[in-house]
Design an enzyme around this catalytic site. Structure first.
Site, PDB file in Angstrom:
ATOM      1  N   TRP A 170       0.987  -1.026  -0.481  1.00 57.04           N
ATOM      2  CA  TRP A 170       0.345   0.117  -0.163  1.00 57.04           C
ATOM      3  C   TRP A 170       1.077   1.346  -0.351  1.00 57.04           C
ATOM      4  CZ3 TRP A 170       1.506   2.749   4.188  1.00 57.04           C
ATOM      5  CH2 TRP A 170       2.077   1.668   5.253  1.00 57.04           C
ATOM      6  N   ASN A 171       1.803   1.283   0.589  1.00 54.81           N
ATOM      7  CA  ASN A 171       3.054   2.154   0.863  1.00 54.81           C
ATOM      8  C   ASN A 171       3.211   3.261  -0.574  1.00 54.81           C
ATOM      9  OD1 ASN A 171       4.536   0.648   0.045  1.00 54.81           O
ATOM     10  ND2 ASN A 171       6.121   1.553   1.690  1.00 54.81           N
ATOM     11  N   HIS A 208      -3.957  -6.572  -4.850  1.00 56.05           N
ATOM     12  CA  HIS A 208      -3.056  -5.380  -4.041  1.00 56.05           C
ATOM     13  C   HIS A 208      -3.619  -5.603  -2.855  1.00 56.05           C
ATOM     14  CE1 HIS A 208      -1.158  -1.581  -4.078  1.00 56.05           C
ATOM     15  NE2 HIS A 208      -1.246  -1.436  -5.349  1.00 56.05           N
ATOM     16  N   ALA A 209      -3.264  -4.625  -1.752  1.00 49.66           N
ATOM     17  CA  ALA A 209      -2.946  -4.266  -0.626  1.00 49.66           C
ATOM     18  C   ALA A 209      -4.395  -3.679  -0.264  1.00 49.66           C
ATOM     19  CB  ALA A 209      -2.390  -3.634   0.347  1.00 49.66           C
ATOM     20  N   SER A 235       5.680  -7.057   4.323  1.00 41.06           N
ATOM     21  CA  SER A 235       6.437  -7.742   5.347  1.00 41.06           C
ATOM     22  C   SER A 235       7.554  -8.900   5.542  1.00 41.06           C
ATOM     23  CB  SER A 235       5.863  -7.670   6.564  1.00 41.06           C
ATOM     24  OG  SER A 235       5.017  -8.742   6.629  1.00 41.06           O
ATOM     25  N   GLU A 239      10.836  -8.448  -1.683  1.00 42.53           N
ATOM     26  CA  GLU A 239      11.244  -7.479  -1.379  1.00 42.53           C
ATOM     27  C   GLU A 239      10.033  -7.177   0.238  1.00 42.53           C
ATOM     28  OE1 GLU A 239      11.420  -2.789  -1.219  1.00 42.53           O
ATOM     29  OE2 GLU A 239      10.674  -3.430  -3.557  1.00 42.53           O
ATOM     30  N   GLU A 284      11.927  -2.547  11.627  1.00 42.36           N
ATOM     31  CA  GLU A 284      11.751  -1.142  10.994  1.00 42.36           C
ATOM     32  C   GLU A 284      10.211  -0.636  11.656  1.00 42.36           C
ATOM     33  OE1 GLU A 284      10.437  -1.506   6.575  1.00 42.36           O
ATOM     34  OE2 GLU A 284       9.509  -3.638   7.894  1.00 42.36           O
TER      35      GLU A 284
END
Length: 462
Positions: A132-133, A157-158, A209, A230, A363
């Protein structure tokens, strides 16, 4: 039983969008359709696939005003920044421009006696699980080369940015990419894992994550499906004694706080040579104090809410624990009255921190950064490597030889000098340690989404 997925807007805490998740059987049928359509898509001329993908990007650009507004509602980014179109267009354009060269056979011998070459073939069906970022740019990293290379694609997608997949699919389908070549879907984690375990895909690209990456690996165990991951980041910056101080402050603080710090390659730790430490800290605090936290639709807002209040809670907890353990906060919360204890979170800079603190090890993915002094390059290297993640690092120095020498010893996927928080589409985007494995963008991004096929052809001679 059907499950409803909901996007809770960080702007006002209300349900902004909701969609019904597909059942396992419906999702399997869509995946089977993608597999059936893939050979015909791959048989189309490469130039045609490139043109269709480029047309899809053009159609998406026509939706800019709508997309920017939806992004603000879904994940809180201020509208003043205009969405992600600059980076999206740069990446898509570059990947389209190198496609012919990247996918060309590697000819070893072409003579009267033999043709020996290594060709690139599409892997088949690609499953993209997007975050989402930076919800548009992260999809483009894989979607553009996957389709151009001749694969069919399923995009999940998120939930936080659930409308992004719809917009991308709408644009690409309007441009002429067939629906059975590219499908946007809404899936629960359970159905996603079921599809992966059933070998519905030939390659999975997951951005998210570390825990999510482990779940994807478990779902794919034993299937021999290709995988790109990633995952987390805790990217460090180092300000050497010869650095341009003002440039370092401006670059590193923007890298730490832009997008409310919600960036996989954002700066989360800063190490400054002792000779510059006091000046850097003073300038960094002054820089961050000028930010305006608020509603992302207000023109003066430079820092919007975090995408979800539960993400902000994690960052607040890290800050509170660090202060309890002796860290000193530099930013006065009264400068940011929009901090509501929920998704709207004031930025913070912490000094007197150490690597025992969560804020310097785990993180954060939020608007906080810790700054520590170091005595020399050796101490900086040790501190930068003292981390479970390895995505990027940023070295600020006037000496390229210093940056290159340090870079060889740093455990990271990308080494920056005098910049940070940027993806160069000509370079491979990759990480090490718990940041994941594989790589996207560049020629190697095409290699990840294709498989090598060797031809050893002996010609008949009379």
């Amino acid at each position: 039983m059907t499950k409803t997925l909901k996007c809770i807007s960080p702007v006002d805490g209300q349900v902004y969008a909701e969609r019904e998740a597909l059942s396992a059987s419906d999702a399997q049928a869509l995946a089977a359709g993608l597999r059936a359509a893939q050979p015909a898509w791959a048989e189309r001329p490469l130039s045609e696939r490139i043109a269709l993908v480029e047309a899809g990007i053009a159609k998406l650009n026509e939706m800019k005003d709508l997309v920017v507004e939806e992004l603000a509602w879904q994940m809180g980014r201020p509208t003043r920044y205009g969405g992600e179109f600059g980076g999206m267009n740069e990446r898509a354009g570059y990947m389209a421009s190198i496609a012919e060269e990247a996918l060309a056979p590697m000819v070893v011998e072409q003579s009267d006696s033999f043709l020996r070459q290594i060709a690139r073939e599409p892997v088949g069906v690609v499953f993209i699980i997007a975050p989402w970022n930076y919800p548009y740019m992260t999809v483009i990293n894989s979607l553009v080369p996957a389709l151009i290379a001749g694969n069919t694609v399923m995009l999940k997608h998120a939930t936080q940015t659930m409308l992004v997949g719809e917009r991308i699919a709408e644009a690409f389908h309007a441009a002429g990419v067939p629906q059975d070549v590219f499908q946007n879907v809404y899936l629960t984690h359970e159905v996603s894992e079921e599809l992966m375990g059933a070998k519905a895909f030939d390659f999975v690209n997951f951005t998210g994550s570390v825990g999510g990456g482990r779940a994807v690996e478990r779902a794919l165990a034993g299937t021999f499906t290709g995988l790109g991951l990633e995952l987390g980041g805790k990217d460090p910056g180092y300000v050497a004694a010869d650095a341009d101080l003002d440039a370092a402050v401006d670059g590193l603080m923007d890298g730490a706080l832009f997008n409310a710090g919600q960036c996989c390659c954002g700066i989360e730790r800063i190490y400054v040579h002792a000779s510059l430490y006091d000046a850097f800290v003073e300038k960094a605090a002054a820089w961050a104090s000028k930010l305006t936290l608020g509603n992302p639709f207000e023109p003066e807002t430079t820092l919007g809410p975090m995408a979800n209040k539960r993400f902000a809670e994690v960052v607040r907890g890290q800050i509170e624990d660090a202060i309890t353990d002796g860290a000193k906060p530099l930013l006065d919360p009264e400068l940011f009255p929009a901090d509501d204890g929920g998704a709207y979170l004031a930025p913070q800079i912490l000094v007197d921190v150490n690597h025992e603190m969560r804020v310097m090890r785990e993180e954060s993915f939020g608007p906080v950064v810790g700054i520590m002094p170091v005595k020399d390059d050796e101490e900086a290297i040790a501190a930068m490597n003292d981390c479970d993640y390895g995505l990027t690092c940023s070295i600020w120095t006037a000496d390229p030889a210093r940056a290159e020498a340090m870079g060889k010893r740093l455990q990271t996927g990308t080494v920056f000098m005098n910049r940070c928080d940027y993806l160069d589409p000509a370079l491979c985007w990759t990480g090490c340690k718990e940041t994941g494995r594989g790589g996207s963008l560049s020629v190697l991004g095409y290699h990840a989404l294709t498989r090598p096929k060797s031809y050893h052809l002996k010609k008949v001679t009379k």
